[in-house]
Scaffold this motif. Structure first.
Motif, short mmCIF file in Angstrom:
data_model
loop_
_atom_site.label_atom_id
_atom_site.label_comp_id
_atom_site.label_asym_id
_atom_site.label_seq_id
_atom_site.Cartn_x
_atom_site.Cartn_y
_atom_site.Cartn_z
N TYR A 10 23.63 -49.06 -29.57
CA TYR A 10 25.01 -49.31 -30.25
C TYR A 10 25.16 -48.72 -31.81
CZ TYR A 10 25.75 -51.81 -25.92
OH TYR A 10 25.64 -52.23 -24.66
N THR A 25 29.67 -44.25 -29.30
CA THR A 25 29.60 -45.73 -29.63
C THR A 25 28.29 -46.49 -29.03
OG1 THR A 25 30.91 -46.15 -27.60
CG2 THR A 25 32.12 -46.09 -29.72
N SER A 26 27.74 -45.77 -27.87
CA SER A 26 26.54 -46.29 -27.40
C SER A 26 26.25 -45.27 -26.39
CB SER A 26 26.94 -47.68 -26.40
OG SER A 26 25.87 -48.13 -25.60
#
Length: 301
Positions: A10, A25-26
């Motif tokens: 993350y 974001t991830s």
């Protein structure tokens, strides 16, 4: 976090990533074996998921199921079966849930993203929260891009957030293209060869028994070899070898792994055999290739 069956990361988002218009974001990969709890690793509290409760996220996600099967449901769609080769989207602020089948498990890849440009693109007519599933089948190019995302995230070299955003844009473009143009719909043999190419791409780090691979399609080995060469111009063994050597080139030019590690990760018995085949195909040794193509300090050989 990294285990034998799982890798995920993350990211903290800076103003630079926000200005770029698309940020990641991830990213992650998870292999869930039969009868294993899902998720099989702890995630941040904001991303915890159970089938009974579901969840709501703040970002867009692409999730690709490369093996196994399971179920998906959301506020916009009733519960439905998903199988290998399915790609589905999660949209911000929309309740959803999904899980692998307890008997089969599954393997999943994912990337989360957001940003001003991402929102503009995702809220246009290309993708819909009311039809979030796309059967892209076992497309090897999708697998290549997801693995490139994972490699880039693991390496975290200078400028990697923008690189991740670029790879994700390629993913979106490819998923959209595949959803509009279904390859081999009227060609059963072509579909089997397409599946074989995917399985070969998925197993570049291992030696493969091609007769066993043919039996998994299912297809007789002689017919498989003939059809595969007709479609690709190469025998299955040569195709697989070239995949491994091309993967080695990617690792040499984009990671700090040493040559012994790269030989091991691409399924070669020893570094000497790897170097011999690499030089035969590319005309230069792995160390020379790295010196020419690695953008940072190459004193890692």
């Amino acid at each position: 976090m990294t285990t034998h069956n799982t890798f995920f990361k993350y990211f903290n988002i800076s103003q630079t990533e926000e200005k770029w218009g698309m940020y990641i974001t991830s990213v992650g990969y998870s292999k869930v074996v039969p009868n294993e709890n899902y998720p099989n690793q702890p995630h941040p509290q904001s991303h915890e998921l159970t089938w009974n409760k579901g969840r709501i996220l703040n970002d867009f996600y692409i999730i690709f199921i490369s093996k196994g099967k399971g179920m998906y449901g959301s506020k916009s769609t009733p519960p439905m079966d998903i199988s290998e080769g399915t790609c589905f989207f999660l949209f911000p602020q929309i309740w959803h849930r999904y899980k692998p089948d307890i008997k089969s498990g599954w393997e999943e890849y994912w990337v989360g993203f957001n940003g001003s440009y991402a929102q503009q693109l995702m809220l246009a007519d290309f993708f819909s929260a009311n039809a979030p599933l796309t059967n892209i089948k076992l497309n090897k190019d999708i697998l290549v891009l997801f693995r490139r995302l994972l490699d880039t995230a693991k390496e975290s070299s200078t400028g990697y957030p923008q690189q991740l955003a670029g790879i994700t844009m390629q993913l979106l473009g490819l998923v959209n293209t595949i959803s509009q143009h279904t390859e081999f719909d009227n060609d059963p043999v072509g579909r089997l060869i397409s599946k074989a190419k995917f399985l070969l791409q998925e197993s570049f780090e291992n030696q493969l028994d091609m007769e066993y691979l043919a039996s998994q399609l299912p297809m007789g080995y002689s017919s498989f070899r003939k059809a595969f060469k007709k479609v690709t111009g190469e025998s299955p063994n040569q195709y697989h070898l070239n995949l491994r050597l091309n993967r080695a080139k990617d690792l040499l030019s984009s990671t700090a792994l040493n040559i012994n590690e790269i030989a091991d990760q691409t399924g070669f018995e020893n570094v000497f055999y790897f170097s011999k085949l690499f030089k035969k195909k590319n005309g230069i040794s792995p160390s020379s290739f790295r010196k020419m193509n690695y953008p940072f300090d190459y004193q890692i050989l």
